[in-house]
Design an enzyme around this catalytic site. Sequence first.
Site, short mmCIF file in Angstrom:
data_model
loop_
_atom_site.label_atom_id
_atom_site.label_comp_id
_atom_site.label_asym_id
_atom_site.label_seq_id
_atom_site.Cartn_x
_atom_site.Cartn_y
_atom_site.Cartn_z
N HIS A 24 -11.66 -29.76 -33.58
CA HIS A 24 -13.07 -29.33 -33.45
C HIS A 24 -13.74 -30.16 -32.36
CE1 HIS A 24 -13.15 -27.74 -37.87
NE2 HIS A 24 -12.71 -26.84 -37.04
N HIS A 80 -9.17 -15.72 -41.23
CA HIS A 80 -10.22 -16.50 -40.56
C HIS A 80 -10.00 -16.36 -39.06
CE1 HIS A 80 -12.73 -19.88 -39.57
NE2 HIS A 80 -11.82 -20.83 -39.62
N GLU A 82 -11.01 -18.47 -36.54
CA GLU A 82 -11.02 -19.64 -35.66
C GLU A 82 -9.69 -19.75 -34.92
OE1 GLU A 82 -12.48 -23.21 -37.55
OE2 GLU A 82 -12.90 -24.14 -35.61
N ASP A 84 -7.47 -21.86 -34.12
CA ASP A 84 -6.23 -22.49 -34.60
C ASP A 84 -5.42 -21.56 -35.50
OD1 ASP A 84 -8.53 -22.92 -36.20
OD2 ASP A 84 -7.60 -24.58 -37.28
N ASP A 165 -8.39 -22.30 -44.57
CA ASP A 165 -8.77 -23.71 -44.40
C ASP A 165 -9.05 -24.44 -45.72
OD1 ASP A 165 -8.64 -24.17 -41.61
OD2 ASP A 165 -10.48 -23.04 -41.31
N TYR A 193 -10.67 -34.11 -45.17
CA TYR A 193 -10.85 -32.71 -44.77
C TYR A 193 -12.09 -32.12 -45.45
CZ TYR A 193 -9.17 -28.06 -43.40
OH TYR A 193 -9.03 -26.82 -42.82
N HIS A 226 -3.54 -25.44 -43.26
CA HIS A 226 -3.20 -26.72 -42.65
C HIS A 226 -2.50 -27.60 -43.69
CE1 HIS A 226 -5.60 -26.09 -39.04
NE2 HIS A 226 -6.64 -25.77 -39.78
FE1 FEO Z 1 -11.52 -23.10 -39.41
FE2 FEO Z 1 -8.37 -24.38 -39.37
O1 FEO Z 1 -9.82 -23.43 -38.71
#
Ligand code: FEO
Length: 395
Positions: A24, A80, A82, A84, A165, A193, A226
């Site tokens: 980020h 999602h 994003e 990644d 996430d 996290y 993740h």
């Molecule tokens: Fe919100 Fe792991 O991206």
Amino acid sequence: MSAVKLLPGVYWVGVVDWNVRAFHGHTYITRRGSTYNSYLIVDEKIALVDTVYAPFSDQLLRNISEVVPPEKIDYIISNHGETDHSGSLPALKKACPNAKHFGSAKVKETLEKMYYLGLDLQVVKSGDKLSLGKKTLSFIEAPMLHWPDSMFTYLIEDGVLMPNDAFGQHFASSARFDDEVDGSPLFEEAEAYYANILWPFSPMVLKKIDEIVKMKLPLKMIAPSHGIIWRKDPMKIVNSYVEWAKQTTRRKAVIAYETMWKSTEKMAYSIVDGLVSEGVEVKMYDVAETDNTEIIREMLYARGYLFGSSTHDNNMLPNLAMFLEFLKGLKPSGRKAAAFGSFGWAGGAVKEMENFITSPGIEIVQPGISLKFAPSPEELKQCFEFGKEFAKKLF
Ligand code: FEO
């Protein structure tokens, strides 16, 4: 890393990013690396849940190829948008042009604006199901965990929740499951996290977990996007999320300070002694030396926040200002605070910190302490008393 079979017909085909140290932008320091998890479910129909960060597209395709030819994928699920998790969509679209694509209405918006690929994404809502043959995927929208587009996918017959996430950790490992790694660093990363990413969305986290608990979904595994997959006791991370989202605190103080010539630091040491003399657990950080990610993790359980800064140009020092700005965005609540610092010819930092701290969730519980130049032994005693006084506010 090659593909890993999680269950019959269920594979991890993600990648391990051993070297990533900033996420980020540079707001999150990933000192233990990370992974981008992508899951392949092979039945009469073949589905891929989430992709990986674009620089790893080739690895994703290689991993998929170890299980099935990528062109055989029938469905792609985007939980999602994003980067990644969506970055490999362009490569995937080339590899399996006929695959149907599913996601929330918001993810459709995100992906259209992010990739301009004319993706023909079919919108799904909570409760919608997608049959793969013997296995079925069911969708649960989860807005603001942590983006408006976020969604969970649940593999009904195997009891596998893929919440993207949520419940993740930035934790690079050759292992895939929580029962294969040391639990302490893993849980530390899960806590970091939550604190650095999900904390501001705590009310939504509580609501979503309550909704899922009421659904009585059998949970054999929680497979986030993740880090490590929770299978030993998947409810442990769920219960921790409830605790964090409720902003549960203990009698702990975090001192975050920045110092020019160590006078503010000397004050901080005496304040620590005062706190400790009253039985308070303390962590102390020079914000110019330690990354925000670690300090914020320590702040998750702390009831007391003490901020210190030397005065510079009638204001606090810039690293502390940046730290407070970041903390404010996380929306902690029910915290007690106070400020301290030294100055040369004119003060200002303590007042600026107090003005800045003011937010609904952080209450200033005692007047700040501001000292000229280096603290005298008598003034260090005042700092000690300041710490003792603050400790009494933390019951
Ligand atoms: Fe919100 Fe792991 O991206």
